[in-house]
Design a protein around this motif. Structure first.
Motif, mmCIF file in Angstrom:
data_model
loop_
_atom_site.group_PDB
_atom_site.id
_atom_site.type_symbol
_atom_site.label_atom_id
_atom_site.label_comp_id
_atom_site.label_asym_id
_atom_site.label_seq_id
_atom_site.Cartn_x
_atom_site.Cartn_y
_atom_site.Cartn_z
ATOM 1 N N GLU A 68 0.837 -1.194 0.000
ATOM 2 C CA GLU A 68 0.000 0.000 0.000
ATOM 3 C C GLU A 68 0.875 1.250 0.000
ATOM 4 N N PHE A 69 0.684 2.078 -1.034
ATOM 5 C CA PHE A 69 1.448 3.316 -1.172
ATOM 6 C C PHE A 69 0.570 4.512 -0.806
ATOM 7 N N PRO A 70 1.021 5.380 0.101
ATOM 8 C CA PRO A 70 0.228 6.574 0.409
ATOM 9 C C PRO A 70 0.403 7.641 -0.673
ATOM 10 N N VAL A 71 -0.683 8.314 -0.990
ATOM 11 C CA VAL A 71 -0.653 9.449 -1.912
ATOM 12 C C VAL A 71 -0.996 10.727 -1.145
ATOM 13 N N THR A 72 -2.133 10.710 -0.454
ATOM 14 C CA THR A 72 -2.501 11.745 0.487
ATOM 15 C C THR A 72 -2.971 11.066 1.767
ATOM 16 N N SER A 73 -3.408 11.851 2.744
ATOM 17 C CA SER A 73 -3.829 11.271 4.017
ATOM 18 C C SER A 73 -5.079 10.411 3.889
ATOM 19 N N ASN A 74 -5.863 10.622 2.846
ATOM 20 C CA ASN A 74 -7.057 9.791 2.675
ATOM 21 C C ASN A 74 -7.122 9.106 1.308
#
Length: 214
Positions: A68-74
């Protein structure tokens, strides 16, 4: 041949637009976020749609690794490498034939958390046929040449992720490309798969430190 080229061009444009939207969102949030890896497994309710009529679904399984890669906080992107057992059942000469189509798949799922822990999820799914078999013992070259090696679909669904890393997903994959070899048969069919999954994303030391600061 022309149909295959048009399908490949359509798939390329869809994926390009999907990745462009992710790239746009990536610039919207500068908070420190962390990549997490893990695994998932679950059940498939698999069938096919299209010209081949009177088929029944088969209950099978899937399992594999996820990251899982974060892009923004949501907003996150979850890439998966899964073994997915699929297929369908069809009656041939008054005999029920269970067709097994087993794929190695690469779903790339965009996850938007509209509220904490709950997400809407969608994205492309690329798959290559690992093996095929049937219950009536047909081992002819024609049977093994009937199915295309590559499959493309689009995933829709929802998910729940706990702070511990435990997550649940409910997905439906709409098959877009024809799974049948047009050189062998003139009918067209697409995969149709409903999936329920459970998985776990491991926490790093940085994950724990970041959570303790919130």
């Amino acid at each position: 041949m022309l149909y295959t080229l048009n399908m490949n061009n359509t798939i390329f444009l869809i994926v390009l637009l999907f990745l462009s939207s992710i790239n746009f969102l990536c610039a919207q949030d500068e908070d420190p976020l962390f990549t997490r890896a893990g695994f998932k497994f679950g059940g498939n309710y698999a069938n096919i749609t299209g010209d081949l009529e009177n088929t029944d679904a088969r209950v099978r399984m899937h399992l594999g690794a996820v990251i899982e890669f974060p892009v923004t906080s949501n907003f996150f992107v979850q890439a998966e490498v899964l073994y997915s057992a699929q297929g369908y059942t069809v009656e041939e000469n008054n005999v029920e034939n269970d067709i097994s189509l087993n794929y190695l798949t690469l779903p790339i799922i965009a996850k938007y958390y509209f509220v904490p822990k709950f997400s809407f999820e969608t994205g492309p799914r690329f798959a290559t046929l690992a093996n095929e078999s049937n219950s009536i013992g047909d081992e002819s070259d024609e049977f093994f040449n009937t199915y295309n090696d590559f499959d493309f679909g689009w995933v829709f669904g929802a998910g729940f992720k706990a702070e511990s890393g435990l997550f649940f997903q409910l997905h439906y994959t709409l098959g877009i490309s024809n799974i049948l070899n047009s050189d062998v048969t003139d009918i067209s069919s697409n995969n149709s798969i409903a999936q329920i999954s459970v998985g776990y994303l491991f926490k790093t030391k940085n994950n724990r430190r970041q959570q303790s600061q919130q």
